[in-house]
Design an enzyme around this catalytic site. Structure first.
Site, short mmCIF file in Angstrom:
data_model
loop_
_atom_site.label_atom_id
_atom_site.label_comp_id
_atom_site.label_asym_id
_atom_site.label_seq_id
_atom_site.Cartn_x
_atom_site.Cartn_y
_atom_site.Cartn_z
N ASP A 7 6.92 1.80 -6.08
CA ASP A 7 6.76 1.66 -4.73
C ASP A 7 7.23 2.78 -3.97
O ASP A 7 8.12 3.15 -4.35
CB ASP A 7 6.89 0.52 -3.96
CG ASP A 7 6.63 -0.26 -2.38
OD1 ASP A 7 5.14 0.13 -2.80
OD2 ASP A 7 7.55 -0.08 -1.85
N GLY A 40 1.74 5.90 3.39
CA GLY A 40 1.04 5.78 4.45
C GLY A 40 0.59 7.09 5.70
O GLY A 40 -0.71 6.48 5.91
N CYS A 70 2.12 -0.76 -4.09
CA CYS A 70 1.72 0.80 -3.28
C CYS A 70 0.59 0.27 -3.44
O CYS A 70 -0.42 0.48 -3.56
CB CYS A 70 2.50 1.22 -3.19
SG CYS A 70 2.00 2.50 -1.61
N ASN A 71 0.38 -0.22 -1.56
CA ASN A 71 -1.03 -0.20 -1.59
C ASN A 71 -2.24 1.47 -1.55
O ASN A 71 -3.04 1.40 -2.10
CB ASN A 71 -2.03 -1.45 0.28
CG ASN A 71 -1.93 -2.69 -0.42
OD1 ASN A 71 -3.02 -3.37 -1.18
ND2 ASN A 71 -0.62 -3.69 -0.65
N THR A 72 -1.25 1.59 -0.73
CA THR A 72 -1.49 2.85 -0.42
C THR A 72 -1.90 3.98 -1.21
O THR A 72 -3.44 3.82 -2.14
CB THR A 72 -0.62 4.01 0.26
OG1 THR A 72 -0.51 3.07 1.66
CG2 THR A 72 -1.24 5.75 0.66
N CYS A 181 -0.80 -3.89 2.91
CA CYS A 181 0.44 -3.37 2.80
C CYS A 181 1.94 -4.25 2.01
O CYS A 181 2.12 -5.37 2.65
CB CYS A 181 1.34 -2.20 3.52
SG CYS A 181 2.54 -1.72 2.88
N HIS A 183 4.66 -4.68 1.61
CA HIS A 183 5.99 -4.22 3.01
C HIS A 183 5.83 -5.48 4.10
O HIS A 183 6.34 -6.06 4.61
CB HIS A 183 6.15 -3.22 3.53
CG HIS A 183 6.25 -1.72 3.37
ND1 HIS A 183 6.20 -1.11 2.55
CD2 HIS A 183 7.86 -1.48 3.55
CE1 HIS A 183 6.80 -0.43 2.50
NE2 HIS A 183 7.95 -0.19 3.02
#
Length: 255
Positions: A7, A40, A70-72, A181, A183
Site C-alpha cells: 500500500d 491519489g 491500494c485502490n489507486t 480507498c 484508508h
C-alpha cells in the site's frame, strides 16, 4: 503460504486486518510506501513507476502472492505490475465488484464510489460497475481523507468538517457506498454515522469494504480455507519511517 501486501501507507491495514481475522496465511510481508504517500494526487506514470519499485522490493522475499492493497495502484498500475511478475498479483477493485454482485441485486440501486482523485479519474469502478449492468452510479473524489487518516485523525471536528465539505452537497442518498480507498474503512463508522444522521435514515447505507471483499475473493479463487493460521508471522517494511509504521500497526491492528 507467504504473501505480500503493498500500500502507499497505512491504508492497507484495513486489508491486513481482514486477512489476519480470516487466518488464511502463515506469513505476511507488509510494505508501505510511506515516504511518497499519498498516491491519489499523483499522475498515472508516477503511480506505475512507484508500484513497479514496490514490486522490486518484494522479489528478495520470495512471496507466492502479492495483494495490492491500494485502490489507486490497483486502478492504474495493476496490469503493468502483473506483466512484470511471475507470481499472482491481486488488486482490490475486482473483489469489490464481486461483492457488489453478491449483495446488490437491483441494478438501479444508487451506488456512490468514494476514492482518491486518481482512482476516480481512472473511472475503474464506474466502468466495472457499468459492465455488470449497474445503472445508477456516481462518484466522489475524497482525497483529503487520506492525509487525515495517515495522521491518525479518525474522529473529531476536523474529520466532521471534511465529511460535511464532501457529503453536504449530495442530492441523492446512496444506498451503497464503495470505500474505494483502503484508508477509508478506518473511518467507516464515521462515514456511516454521517449519512444516518444527516439524511435522517432508519437504515444505514451498505458499505463495501475492500478488505472483507478480498478475503471472499481469495477463498473462491485460490480455494483457501479460513482459520488455518492463528498466529501468522508479520514483517513491516516502509520507504519512510518503519518504526512509525509498526507503531501504527500495533495501535490499529491490536498486535
Amino acid at each position: 503460504m507467504k504473501i505480500g501486501v503493498f500500500d502507499s501507507g497505512v491504508g492497507g491495514f484495513s486489508v491486513l486486518k481482514s486477512l489476519l481475522k480470516a487466518q488464511l496465511f502463515d506469513e505476511i510481508i507488509y510494505y508501505g510506501d510511506s515516504a511518497r504517500v499519498p498516491y491519489g494526487t499523483k499522475d498515472s506514470a508516477t503511480i506505475k513507476q512507484f508500484s513497479l519499485e514496490a514490486l522490486d522490493f518484494f522479489k528478495p522475499h520470495e512471496i507466492e502472492l502479492l495483494i495490492v492493497a491500494c485502490n489507486t495502484a490497483s486502478a492504474l498500475a495493476l496490469e503493468t505490475m502483473q506483466k512484470h511478475s511471475k507470481i499472482p498479483i491481486v488488486g482490490v477493485i475486482e473483489p469489490s465488484i464481486l461483492a457488489i454482485k453478491q449483495h446488490v441485486k437491483d441494478k438501479n440501486t444508487p451506488i456512490l464510489v468514494l476514492g482518491t482523485k486518481a482512482t476516480i479519474r481512472s473511472s475503474a469502478y464506474d466502468n466495472a460497475l457499468k459492465q455488470q449492468g449497474y445503472l445508477n452510479v456516481s462518484h466522489l473524489a475524497t482525497s483529503l481523507f487520506v492525509p487525515l487518516i495517515e495522521e491518525n485523525v479518525l474522529e473529531g471536528e476536523l474529520l466532521e468538517t471534511c465529511m460535511r465539505y464532501y457529503f453536504a452537497p449530495l442530492k441523492i442518498f446512496p444506498e451503497v457506498i464503495i470505500l474505494g480507498c483502503t484508508h477509508f474503512p478506518l473511518i467507516a463508522q464515521k462515514i456511516e454515522s454521517y449519512f444516518v444522521e444527516h439524511f435522517a435514515l432508519s437504515t444505514p447505507p451498505l458499505l463495501i469494504h475492500s478488505g472483507d471483499a478480498i478475503v471472499e475473493y481469495l477463498q473462491q479463487k485460490y480455494a483457501l480455507k479460513k482459520n488455518v493460521y492463528a498466529f501468522p508471522k508479520i514483517e513491516f517494511h516502509a520507504s519512510g519511517d518503519v518504526i512509525w509504521l509498526e507503531q501504527q500497526a500495533k495501535e490499529w491492528l491490536k498486535l
